[in-house]
Design an enzyme around this catalytic site. Sequence first.
Site, PDB file in Angstrom:
ATOM      1  N   CYS A 201       0.839  -1.203   0.000  1.00 25.12           N
ATOM      2  CA  CYS A 201       0.000   0.000   0.000  1.00 25.12           C
ATOM      3  C   CYS A 201       0.874   1.253   0.000  1.00 25.12           C
ATOM      4  CB  CYS A 201      -0.919   0.003   1.216  1.00 25.12           C
ATOM      5  SG  CYS A 201      -2.138  -1.318   1.169  1.00 25.12           S
ATOM      6  N   CYS A 348      23.979 -18.447   0.169  1.00 18.93           N
ATOM      7  CA  CYS A 348      22.874 -19.110   0.877  1.00 18.93           C
ATOM      8  C   CYS A 348      21.993 -19.769  -0.182  1.00 18.93           C
ATOM      9  CB  CYS A 348      22.101 -18.113   1.747  1.00 18.93           C
ATOM     10  SG  CYS A 348      21.281 -16.825   0.788  1.00 18.93           S
TER      11      CYS A 348
HETATM   12  N1  LIG Z   1       5.984  -8.059  12.215  1.00 23.03           N
HETATM   13  C1  LIG Z   1       5.209  -7.080  12.696  1.00 23.03           C
HETATM   14  N2  LIG Z   1       5.125  -6.882  14.022  1.00 23.03           N
HETATM   15  C2  LIG Z   1       4.365  -5.888  14.534  1.00 23.03           C
HETATM   16  N3  LIG Z   1       3.656  -5.039  13.776  1.00 23.03           N
HETATM   17  C3  LIG Z   1       3.695  -5.190  12.448  1.00 23.03           C
HETATM   18  C4  LIG Z   1       4.464  -6.216  11.841  1.00 23.03           C
HETATM   19  N4  LIG Z   1       4.321  -6.104  10.494  1.00 23.03           N
HETATM   20  C5  LIG Z   1       3.483  -5.068  10.292  1.00 23.03           C
HETATM   21  N5  LIG Z   1       3.113  -4.505  11.453  1.00 23.03           N
HETATM   22  C6  LIG Z   1       2.229  -3.351  11.645  1.00 23.03           C
HETATM   23  O1  LIG Z   1       1.045  -3.582  10.911  1.00 23.03           O
HETATM   24  C7  LIG Z   1       0.480  -2.322  10.550  1.00 23.03           C
HETATM   25  C8  LIG Z   1       0.011  -2.400   9.130  1.00 23.03           C
HETATM   26  O2  LIG Z   1      -0.655  -1.221   8.844  1.00 23.03           O
HETATM   27  P1  LIG Z   1      -0.764  -0.609   7.390  1.00 23.03           P
HETATM   28  O3  LIG Z   1      -0.969  -1.688   6.413  1.00 23.03           O
HETATM   29  O4  LIG Z   1      -1.815   0.415   7.392  1.00 23.03           O
HETATM   30  O5  LIG Z   1       0.691  -0.042   7.115  1.00 23.03           O
HETATM   31  P2  LIG Z   1       1.569   1.157   7.689  1.00 23.03           P
HETATM   32  O6  LIG Z   1       2.926   0.589   7.856  1.00 23.03           O
HETATM   33  O7  LIG Z   1       0.980   1.837   8.868  1.00 23.03           O
HETATM   34  O8  LIG Z   1       1.469   2.172   6.496  1.00 23.03           O
HETATM   35  P3  LIG Z   1       2.433   2.511   5.289  1.00 23.03           P
HETATM   36  O9  LIG Z   1       3.183   1.244   4.957  1.00 23.03           O
HETATM   37  O10 LIG Z   1       1.517   2.949   4.204  1.00 23.03           O
HETATM   38  O11 LIG Z   1       3.323   3.600   5.799  1.00 23.03           O
HETATM   39  C9  LIG Z   1       1.554  -1.262  10.779  1.00 23.03           C
HETATM   40  O12 LIG Z   1       1.158  -0.444  11.848  1.00 23.03           O
HETATM   41  C10 LIG Z   1       2.807  -2.061  11.098  1.00 23.03           C
HETATM   42  O13 LIG Z   1       3.632  -1.407  12.037  1.00 23.03           O
END
Ligand SMILES: Nc1ncnc2c1ncn2[C@@H]1O[C@H](COP(=O)(O)OP(=O)(O)OP(=O)(O)O)[C@@H](O)[C@H]1O
Length: 390
Positions: A201, A348
Site C-alpha cells: 500500500c 545461501c
Molecule cells: N511483524 C510485525 N510486528 C508488529 N507489527 C507489524 C508487523 N508487520 C506489520 N506490522 C504493523 O502492521 C500495521 C500495518 O498497517 P498498514 O498496512 O496500514 O501499514 P503502515 O505501515 O501503517 O502504512 P504505510 O506502509 O503505508 O506507511 C503497521 O502499523 C505495522 O507497524
Amino acid sequence: MTLPPLVDPAAALSRDEVGRYSRHLIIPDVGMAGQKRLKNAKVLVIGAGGLGSPTLMYLAAAGVGTIGIVDFDVVDESNLQRQVIHGQSDIGIPKAQSAKNSMLEINPYITVVTHEVALSNENAVELFSQYDLILDGADNFATRYLVNDAAILAGKPYVWGSIYRFEGQVSVFWESAPDGLGINYRDLYPQAPPPGMVPSCAEGGVLGILCATIGSIMGTEAIKLICGIGESLLGRLMVYDALEMTFRTVRIRKDPAGAKVTELIDYDDFCGVVSDEAQAAAADSTLTPSEVKARLDDGAPVALIDVRDPVEWDIVHLPGATLIPKGEFESGEGLGKIPQDRPVVLYCRTGIRSAEVLAMVKSAGFADATHIQGGITAWAQQVDPSMPIY
Ligand SMILES: Nc1ncnc2c1ncn2[C@@H]1O[C@H](COP(=O)(O)OP(=O)(O)OP(=O)(O)O)[C@@H](O)[C@H]1O
C-alpha cells in the site's frame, strides 16, 4: 460449516454491561451466552494500522474482554487517512498505545494489552498461546507467513485480511480446526510472490475506507468464531472489489502437496526481503555464480562460506565450502570462524541471507567480502544443472 464456540462464557455480566450490550443481548444468536463468551475471549490483533484500526475499535465496542495489540511502529501523519483509531494528537506516539487509549475511551469495561514489539520467530508462538484467536492485520508477506506458521504451531485459529487500492481479501485459517479440513494460508498461497511483484500500500496506495470494509469483515468473523454462530470463512476466500462493488467467495482446498509446518523458518529469506543494510553491502560486492566458478577453477584463494542451516547443507552444498550458519553471525561467534588470509565469498539458498551476513561481515572489517547472486539456486541453474534445487 458452523464451528463450535471458541470460548466458554464468562461467569456473569455486570448491570452496566447488560445495559451497554443490550442490542447484542436481544439478538437470539448472540444473547446472554454469546455476550459472556465475548467477555471471556482473548483476541490478539497484529498491526494497529489500516486493518487493525476498525477491527480493534469494533472488537472493543463489542465487549471482547481481553484484546492484545502487537505493533512496533509510531503514528505517522500519512496513516491518518485510513488508520482511524489514531488522531492528529497521536502523531509520534506508539500505535499500540494510541490504539489502547481510543479503545478504552470506546469501552472502559475491557482489558487492552499492548505488545510494542515486532512479531518475530522469538515471540510469536509464545504470544499466540496466550490468546484464543489471532487477527492478522499486518501489511507484509514475511509477517503473514510467520503468523500462519506460528498459529499452526500454537494450534490457534486466525482471521486474515489484506488490502490494496480498491480490493480486499479476507479468510479464516485454522490448521487444527474441528472441521478436520485443516486449511492454512499456505494452501491458498504456497509461495510468497517474488519481491517487488505485489506492491505494498505504501508503494501503490489504498483507498482509506477499504480498511473499514475489510477490517469489519475480519471483526465479524472473529465474533462469529467466538460465539460459534453462522458460516465461518474457514475454507473460503472472500474477495471484495470496491469499484465494481462485488463480493465473491471462492472455496480454498487443502493443498495435498503442501509441506507440514513443524518449525518457524527465516521469513525474510522465504519472502525475498532484503534489508537496507544488506542492499547497501551487496551493491558493489555481488558475484554471479559463473564469476565465482571461474575464480575457483583458476585456483584463486577463496574462503567459500555457506550461511544456510545445517539441514539445508545436508541437502546440497558447494564443493570446498565451509558451513557457518547465519545464526552464528547473529550471535557473534561466526565472525571468528572466517579465515582472515583470503577473500570471502558467502552464499545461501537465494542470496537473501548471504546479503544480510555480508553486511555484518563488512562492518566487522572484512573489506574483501562478496556474496553469490541468487545463491546456490542460481548456481544450480547457471553452473551445475545436475545439482538439486529445493
Ligand atoms: N511483524 C510485525 N510486528 C508488529 N507489527 C507489524 C508487523 N508487520 C506489520 N506490522 C504493523 O502492521 C500495521 C500495518 O498497517 P498498514 O498496512 O496500514 O501499514 P503502515 O505501515 O501503517 O502504512 P504505510 O506502509 O503505508 O506507511 C503497521 O502499523 C505495522 O507497524
